[in-house]
Design a protein around this motif. Sequence first.
Motif, PDB file in Angstrom:
ATOM      1  N   ARG A  10       0.830  -1.283  -0.075  1.00 10.97           N
ATOM      2  CA  ARG A  10      -0.035  -0.099  -0.045  1.00 10.97           C
ATOM      3  C   ARG A  10       0.995   1.151  -0.128  1.00 10.97           C
ATOM      4  O   ARG A  10       1.632   1.349   0.880  1.00 10.97           O
ATOM      5  CB  ARG A  10      -0.879   0.063   1.082  1.00 10.97           C
ATOM      6  N   PRO A  11       0.516   2.146  -0.993  1.00 12.49           N
ATOM      7  CA  PRO A  11      -0.027   1.929  -2.079  1.00 12.49           C
ATOM      8  C   PRO A  11       0.463   0.742  -3.078  1.00 12.49           C
ATOM      9  O   PRO A  11       1.623   0.629  -3.076  1.00 12.49           O
ATOM     10  CB  PRO A  11      -0.115   3.378  -2.732  1.00 12.49           C
ATOM     11  N   SER A  12      -0.394   0.399  -3.922  1.00 11.24           N
ATOM     12  CA  SER A  12      -0.032  -0.861  -4.821  1.00 11.24           C
ATOM     13  C   SER A  12       0.754   0.206  -5.865  1.00 11.24           C
ATOM     14  O   SER A  12       0.907   1.346  -6.228  1.00 11.24           O
ATOM     15  CB  SER A  12      -1.021  -1.195  -5.496  1.00 11.24           C
ATOM     16  N   LYS A  13       1.725  -0.816  -6.909  1.00  9.75           N
ATOM     17  CA  LYS A  13       2.546  -0.242  -7.722  1.00  9.75           C
ATOM     18  C   LYS A  13       1.755   0.259  -9.034  1.00  9.75           C
ATOM     19  O   LYS A  13       2.085   1.413  -9.143  1.00  9.75           O
ATOM     20  CB  LYS A  13       3.298  -1.524  -8.301  1.00  9.75           C
ATOM     21  N   LEU A  14       0.581  -0.377  -8.974  1.00  8.94           N
ATOM     22  CA  LEU A  14      -0.276   0.435 -10.279  1.00  8.94           C
ATOM     23  C   LEU A  14      -0.826   1.668  -9.910  1.00  8.94           C
ATOM     24  O   LEU A  14      -0.916   2.461 -10.406  1.00  8.94           O
ATOM     25  CB  LEU A  14      -1.254  -0.704 -10.768  1.00  8.94           C
ATOM     26  N   MET A  66       7.639  -0.042 -17.984  1.00  7.08           N
ATOM     27  CA  MET A  66       8.063   0.585 -16.932  1.00  7.08           C
ATOM     28  C   MET A  66       9.023  -0.357 -15.848  1.00  7.08           C
ATOM     29  O   MET A  66       8.572  -0.937 -15.152  1.00  7.08           O
ATOM     30  CB  MET A  66       6.985   1.018 -15.956  1.00  7.08           C
ATOM     31  N   PRO A  67      10.420  -0.210 -15.970  1.00  5.90           N
ATOM     32  CA  PRO A  67      11.297  -1.099 -15.231  1.00  5.90           C
ATOM     33  C   PRO A  67      11.123  -0.385 -13.595  1.00  5.90           C
ATOM     34  O   PRO A  67      11.134   0.957 -13.669  1.00  5.90           O
ATOM     35  CB  PRO A  67      12.366  -0.849 -15.852  1.00  5.90           C
ATOM     36  N   LEU A  68      10.952  -0.978 -12.596  1.00  3.13           N
ATOM     37  CA  LEU A  68      10.878  -0.536 -11.489  1.00  3.13           C
ATOM     38  C   LEU A  68      12.029  -1.339 -10.408  1.00  3.13           C
ATOM     39  O   LEU A  68      12.195  -2.500 -10.833  1.00  3.13           O
ATOM     40  CB  LEU A  68       9.346  -0.990 -10.514  1.00  3.13           C
ATOM     41  N   THR A  69      12.519  -0.630  -9.428  1.00  2.92           N
ATOM     42  CA  THR A  69      13.602  -1.254  -8.298  1.00  2.92           C
ATOM     43  C   THR A  69      12.756  -0.805  -7.078  1.00  2.92           C
ATOM     44  O   THR A  69      12.229   0.099  -6.775  1.00  2.92           O
ATOM     45  CB  THR A  69      14.930  -0.690  -8.497  1.00  2.92           C
ATOM     46  N   ASP A  79      16.599  10.980  -6.418  1.00  3.41           N
ATOM     47  CA  ASP A  79      15.204  11.593  -6.162  1.00  3.41           C
ATOM     48  C   ASP A  79      14.366  11.743  -7.378  1.00  3.41           C
ATOM     49  O   ASP A  79      13.242  11.658  -7.388  1.00  3.41           O
ATOM     50  CB  ASP A  79      15.466  12.933  -5.315  1.00  3.41           C
ATOM     51  N   ALA A  80      15.031  12.174  -8.331  1.00  2.72           N
ATOM     52  CA  ALA A  80      14.273  12.452  -9.830  1.00  2.72           C
ATOM     53  C   ALA A  80      13.655  11.176 -10.189  1.00  2.72           C
ATOM     54  O   ALA A  80      12.706  11.197 -11.049  1.00  2.72           O
ATOM     55  CB  ALA A  80      15.361  12.949 -10.945  1.00  2.72           C
ATOM     56  N   TRP A  81      14.194   9.970  -9.761  1.00  2.00           N
ATOM     57  CA  TRP A  81      13.404   8.645 -10.458  1.00  2.00           C
ATOM     58  C   TRP A  81      12.357   7.998  -9.224  1.00  2.00           C
ATOM     59  O   TRP A  81      12.152   6.929  -9.505  1.00  2.00           O
ATOM     60  CB  TRP A  81      14.589   7.884 -10.704  1.00  2.00           C
ATOM     61  N   LEU A  82      12.247   8.613  -8.250  1.00  2.00           N
ATOM     62  CA  LEU A  82      11.529   8.025  -7.038  1.00  2.00           C
ATOM     63  C   LEU A  82      10.023   8.227  -7.446  1.00  2.00           C
ATOM     64  O   LEU A  82       9.312   9.413  -7.715  1.00  2.00           O
ATOM     65  CB  LEU A  82      11.900   8.820  -5.728  1.00  2.00           C
ATOM     66  N   LEU A  83       9.463   6.898  -7.700  1.00  2.00           N
ATOM     67  CA  LEU A  83       8.076   7.099  -7.650  1.00  2.00           C
ATOM     68  C   LEU A  83       7.226   7.491  -6.376  1.00  2.00           C
ATOM     69  O   LEU A  83       6.187   8.144  -6.332  1.00  2.00           O
ATOM     70  CB  LEU A  83       7.239   5.781  -8.279  1.00  2.00           C
ATOM     71  N   GLY A  84       7.801   6.722  -5.188  1.00  2.00           N
ATOM     72  CA  GLY A  84       7.169   6.954  -3.974  1.00  2.00           C
ATOM     73  C   GLY A  84       7.636   5.877  -3.287  1.00  2.00           C
ATOM     74  O   GLY A  84       8.262   4.989  -3.326  1.00  2.00           O
ATOM     75  N   THR A  85       6.966   6.034  -1.901  1.00  2.00           N
ATOM     76  CA  THR A  85       7.318   4.801  -0.920  1.00  2.00           C
ATOM     77  C   THR A  85       5.929   3.929  -0.905  1.00  2.00           C
ATOM     78  O   THR A  85       4.833   4.310  -1.140  1.00  2.00           O
ATOM     79  CB  THR A  85       7.649   5.270   0.402  1.00  2.00           C
ATOM     80  N   ALA A  86       6.042   2.696  -0.526  1.00  2.00           N
ATOM     81  CA  ALA A  86       4.968   1.878  -0.289  1.00  2.00           C
ATOM     82  C   ALA A  86       5.276   0.910   1.033  1.00  2.00           C
ATOM     83  O   ALA A  86       6.389   0.533   1.129  1.00  2.00           O
ATOM     84  CB  ALA A  86       4.622   0.932  -1.529  1.00  2.00           C
ATOM     85  N   GLU A  87       4.191   0.562   1.687  1.00  2.00           N
ATOM     86  CA  GLU A  87       4.345  -0.388   2.845  1.00  2.00           C
ATOM     87  C   GLU A  87       4.192  -1.826   2.494  1.00  2.00           C
ATOM     88  O   GLU A  87       2.979  -2.118   2.074  1.00  2.00           O
ATOM     89  CB  GLU A  87       3.556   0.102   4.109  1.00  2.00           C
ATOM     90  N   HIS A  88       5.109  -2.431   2.330  1.00  2.00           N
ATOM     91  CA  HIS A  88       5.154  -4.068   2.091  1.00  2.00           C
ATOM     92  C   HIS A  88       4.710  -4.833   3.520  1.00  2.00           C
ATOM     93  O   HIS A  88       5.378  -4.640   4.428  1.00  2.00           O
ATOM     94  CB  HIS A  88       6.281  -4.392   1.553  1.00  2.00           C
ATOM     95  N   TRP A  95      11.405   1.958  -0.922  1.00  2.00           N
ATOM     96  CA  TRP A  95      11.270   2.962  -1.833  1.00  2.00           C
ATOM     97  C   TRP A  95      11.391   2.552  -3.477  1.00  2.00           C
ATOM     98  O   TRP A  95      12.174   1.675  -3.617  1.00  2.00           O
ATOM     99  CB  TRP A  95      12.583   3.732  -1.582  1.00  2.00           C
ATOM    100  N   ILE A  96      10.405   2.941  -4.248  1.00  3.78           N
ATOM    101  CA  ILE A  96      10.040   2.524  -5.491  1.00  3.78           C
ATOM    102  C   ILE A  96      10.771   3.467  -6.498  1.00  3.78           C
ATOM    103  O   ILE A  96      10.487   4.525  -6.341  1.00  3.78           O
ATOM    104  CB  ILE A  96       8.763   2.086  -5.625  1.00  3.78           C
ATOM    105  N   TYR A  97      11.496   3.127  -7.428  1.00  9.09           N
ATOM    106  CA  TYR A  97      12.181   3.772  -8.347  1.00  9.09           C
ATOM    107  C   TYR A  97      11.951   3.402  -9.758  1.00  9.09           C
ATOM    108  O   TYR A  97      11.854   2.311  -9.910  1.00  9.09           O
ATOM    109  CB  TYR A  97      13.754   3.794  -7.987  1.00  9.09           C
ATOM    110  N   ASP A  98      12.015   4.451 -10.517  1.00 11.76           N
ATOM    111  CA  ASP A  98      12.179   3.930 -12.216  1.00 11.76           C
ATOM    112  C   ASP A  98      13.332   3.562 -12.173  1.00 11.76           C
ATOM    113  O   ASP A  98      14.572   4.187 -11.914  1.00 11.76           O
ATOM    114  CB  ASP A  98      11.993   5.437 -12.815  1.00 11.76           C
ATOM    115  N   GLY A  99      13.562   2.297 -12.782  1.00 11.14           N
ATOM    116  CA  GLY A  99      14.809   1.817 -12.794  1.00 11.14           C
ATOM    117  C   GLY A  99      16.039   2.168 -13.793  1.00 11.14           C
ATOM    118  O   GLY A  99      17.109   2.014 -13.472  1.00 11.14           O
TER     119      GLY A  99
END
Length: 209
Positions: A10-14, A66-69, A79-88, A95-99
């Motif tokens: 949460r939030p989900s990747k999509l 969309m590659p994600l790390t 920071d420019a590649w950060l989509l956001g954070t999510a709780e697993h 921390w979810i990034y554009d790969g």
Amino acid sequence: MALLYQATVRPSKLELLSGWLPGRPWYSGPAGKMRHVASFRFDDPAGAVGMETILVRVGDGPVHQMPLTYREAPLPGADAWLLGTAEHSVLGMRWIYDGVGDPVYAAALAGAIINGTGQAEKLVQVDGRLVRREPDMSVLGGGAEAVVLPAVREIERVTEDDPTVIVTDTVELVVVRRLDVGVELADVVLRGAWPGQETPAPLASARIR
């Protein structure tokens, strides 16, 4: 090997992609709720960074790659590649990034293309057992295991366009973002096929500098 967990995120990747992708200069689809088309994963030999490439679209719009790390802590200078954070629910905060801005993804992509390693096998933990999950797409690099690939240590620059160009200290990579425009790539190419795209399409290319 990519170890997957039966977990909630949460939030989900999509959800993150639905808010982030329409703001990118290369995105050409409508705004709206993203839906999953297919995906594949790479393996981090160090076991620290999760890597997943997701193909998404809004409605009947174009398919985007969309590659994600996924990281357990922020990646310095990214920071420019950060989509956001999510709780697993199992692993905690991610921390979810554009790969394309992550050197671990760049190294994995280079290996998949130049050495033909392809995608990681997906294993899911179910009742204490590891169960293999069938991939929903196939990818294949055009290189060979015998080629000596120099280690990727850092990303020198990224040209955020379509295709996106990643220049590392040892390898130059090209990543196609929109997959329905028939882009032709030079050098050694990674191709993929998924439901609705049975003829392998170019996803990315690589060349040793």
